[in-house]
Design a protein around this motif. Structure first.
Motif, short mmCIF file in Angstrom:
data_model
loop_
_atom_site.label_atom_id
_atom_site.label_comp_id
_atom_site.label_asym_id
_atom_site.label_seq_id
_atom_site.Cartn_x
_atom_site.Cartn_y
_atom_site.Cartn_z
N GLU A 81 47.41 46.80 34.55
CA GLU A 81 47.85 45.50 35.05
C GLU A 81 47.46 44.39 34.07
N LEU A 82 46.24 44.47 33.55
CA LEU A 82 45.77 43.46 32.62
C LEU A 82 46.47 43.60 31.26
N ASN A 105 38.65 48.98 32.89
CA ASN A 105 38.29 49.06 34.29
C ASN A 105 37.16 50.08 34.45
N GLU A 152 36.03 41.17 39.05
CA GLU A 152 35.87 42.37 39.88
C GLU A 152 36.46 43.60 39.19
N LYS A 153 37.57 43.40 38.48
CA LYS A 153 38.23 44.52 37.80
C LYS A 153 37.44 45.01 36.59
N THR A 154 36.81 44.08 35.86
CA THR A 154 36.24 44.43 34.56
C THR A 154 34.72 44.31 34.47
N GLN A 210 37.51 42.80 27.93
CA GLN A 210 37.86 42.47 29.31
C GLN A 210 39.20 43.09 29.70
N LYS A 239 39.09 37.91 40.57
CA LYS A 239 39.66 39.26 40.57
C LYS A 239 39.51 39.90 39.19
N LEU A 240 39.67 39.11 38.14
CA LEU A 240 39.48 39.62 36.79
C LEU A 240 38.06 40.14 36.60
N ASP A 278 35.72 51.36 37.02
CA ASP A 278 35.95 52.39 38.04
C ASP A 278 36.81 53.53 37.48
N ASP A 288 42.96 48.98 31.92
CA ASP A 288 43.58 48.51 33.15
C ASP A 288 45.02 48.10 32.82
#
Length: 488
Positions: free
Chosen positions: A190-191, A181, A123-125, A178, A120-121, A183, A188
């Motif tokens: 959340e991170l 995001n 995919e996010k970054t 890292q 997931k990390l 997108d 990000d």
């Protein structure tokens, strides 16, 4: 009047100030003005960078710039990635920054993955999973110290702040943290929350090619400095090196060959597929809306450390000559193995690895160098093949540009051409400084875009061509089989 441009280019082992001007014939020049050593040392329980020494060396270099006759200039700074400085409310350092090679992150990925999925990390970054990434450094950072920090600045952004008083976070380097995001084209949250950071502690995101500000000469009264306008270039040295690569068209790849070997392609599309995640390829943001899709490979660090362990008894050229006179492919090593990241003794690390894997142990300087160069060439060949697969069917790399200090190693260049079966164009050796300069020149209107600027590289700096020679492809298959067993 001819404008003067200064590239401050600092790597993990050395730094330099390079002076450049554009000539009437359209070529650009590059002259070394000042060179200095860099490195980390143990202090307060951690491997730390002597950041104040770096600022002092830059000032000494700028004095030399003025003595050379340039009373006015533009300046850009690039350094290595991921490491950061923490500043208090007065804008002063809380402590000297810790090196990415410090042991504090050895268990960081394991600890982090207990709270957040690595896939997931990714995919996010879109950023490779490496224990030294900023996100993992921050995860194990002293939380009281982190909470007390008014600002976090990456190394080149901190240096720019010292000289101009203006704080930014340049995007090509920020992406390696890292924490971005792609997108959202922003941090990000959340991170950030996971590592105990908030957006207020981060300086504004800035594109490369942005004017940062004027040198505050009054802050440095003991130095005789020129009037200097600082430009935020592609501050990650790999981003600058890729800009300084004379690639044309679509079917070329690069190796930015220095302490690390960064093998990649320039693209405009993020690849966060499961396949790219499993192969640990990264999508770093580049200048002018490009993406560096690349693989981080342990590079010249291996031979640098072997040379250091031998107290530099042999030059790198002599080591290459000795390697050429030594039988080839006597042992396989996985250059990604953690035992090579920062061992106390690289020679012993290589020898112990070979003992552990029941192979012939390299003992002489020539055998050690041959082991390193053979395995780097094999690694490049395997990773180039993977990269072609990951970047889409039908894409076949027909030219591999090797730039940076490692491009001067003709022996390794030819080995790489043979193993990959691809034409190698080696040079320029100072691609990072050139890329730094080109961003400054685009910003000030000398060139209209990156395509035009890259054409000037071809006319201004020499390259060497290495055509593939006959090579036993079964060696690569044996190497792949060895790697599969070594990583299982």
């Amino acid at each position: 009047m001819t404008e003067t441009y200064i590239a401050v280019d600092i790597g993990a082992s050395s730094g330099r100030l390079m002076k450049s001007e554009r000539q009437e014939n359209g070529q650009i020049t590059l002259e070394e003005i000042h060179r200095f050593k860099n490195g980390f040392r143990m202090k307060d329980g951690h491997n730390r960078w002597a950041i104040h020494q770096l600022t002092n060396e830059i000032l000494l270099g700028l004095e030399k710039v003025k003595k050379s006759g340039a009373t006015k200039c533009y300046v850009g700074i690039d350094t290595w990635a991921v490491d950061y400085c923490l500043l208090d409310k007065e804008g002063e350092l809380l402590e000297e920054p810790i090196s990415y090679r410090d042991a504090r992150t050895e268990q960081a990925i394991t600890q982090f993955s207990q709270q957040f999925s690595m896939e997931k990390l990714y995919e996010k970054t879109g950023i490779q999973i490496q224990p030294f990434n900023t996100i993992f450094q921050l995860f194990v950072e002293n939380k009281e110290k982190l909470a007390a920090a008014e600002k976090l600045l990456l190394i080149p952004d901190y240096l720019g702040y010292v000289f101009t008083g203006n704080a930014v976070t340049e995007k090509t380097n920020a992406s390696t943290m890292q924490l971005l995001n792609p997108d959202a084209q922003n941090w990000d949250d959340e991170l950030l929350s996971l590592v105990g950071l908030n957006q207020k502690q981060l300086a504004p995101l800035t594109d490369s090619g942005t004017v940062l500000g004027e040198l505050q000469r009054e802050k440095f009264p003991t130095f005789d400095l020129p009037c200097a306008t600082f430009i935020t270039v592609a501050t990650h040295d790999t981003a600058s090196a890729v800009i300084g690569t004379p690639g044309e068209g679509q079917d070329w790849a690069y190796i930015s060959s220095g302490t690390w070997s960064l093998l990649g392609v320039e693209t405009t599309v993020f690849n966060v597929s499961r396949e790219a995640f499993l192969e640990n390829y990264t999508n770093e943001w580049g200048a002018h809306n490009t993406i560096r899709f690349l693989k981080n490979i342990m590079g010249m660090w291996l031979i640098q450390e072997v040379a250091r362990m031998q107290e530099y008894r042999y030059s790198y050229a002599e080591l290459a000559d000795m390697a050429a006179a030594t039988p080839a492919f006597q042992q396989f090593i996985n250059v990604f193995d953690d035992s090579f990241l920062n061992p106390e003794n690289m020679i012993e690390a290589i020898q112990q690895y070979c003992e552990k894997t029941q192979q012939k142990v390299p003992k002489t300087a020539g055998e050690l160098a041959r082991c390193i160069y053979d395995n780097l060439a094999l690694c490049y060949a395997v990773e180039l093949e993977k990269m072609e697969e990951l970047t889409g069917t039908g894409r076949k790399i027909d030219k591999l540009h090797i730039v940076g200090g490692g491009s001067n190693n003709r022996f390794l260049n030819q080995l790489t051409a043979n193993a990959t079966g691809v034409t190698i164009e080696a040079g320029p050796g100072e691609a990072t400084a050139i890329g730094n300069i080109l961003v400054q020149m685009i910003t000030t209107g000398i060139f209209t875009d990156l395509k035009e600027a890259r054409k000037v590289i071809q006319h201004s700096f020499g390259v060497s061509i290495h055509q593939p020679e006959a090579f036993d492809q079964t060696i690569i298959e044996k190497y792949k089989k060895f790697l599969k067993g070594a990583t299982n």
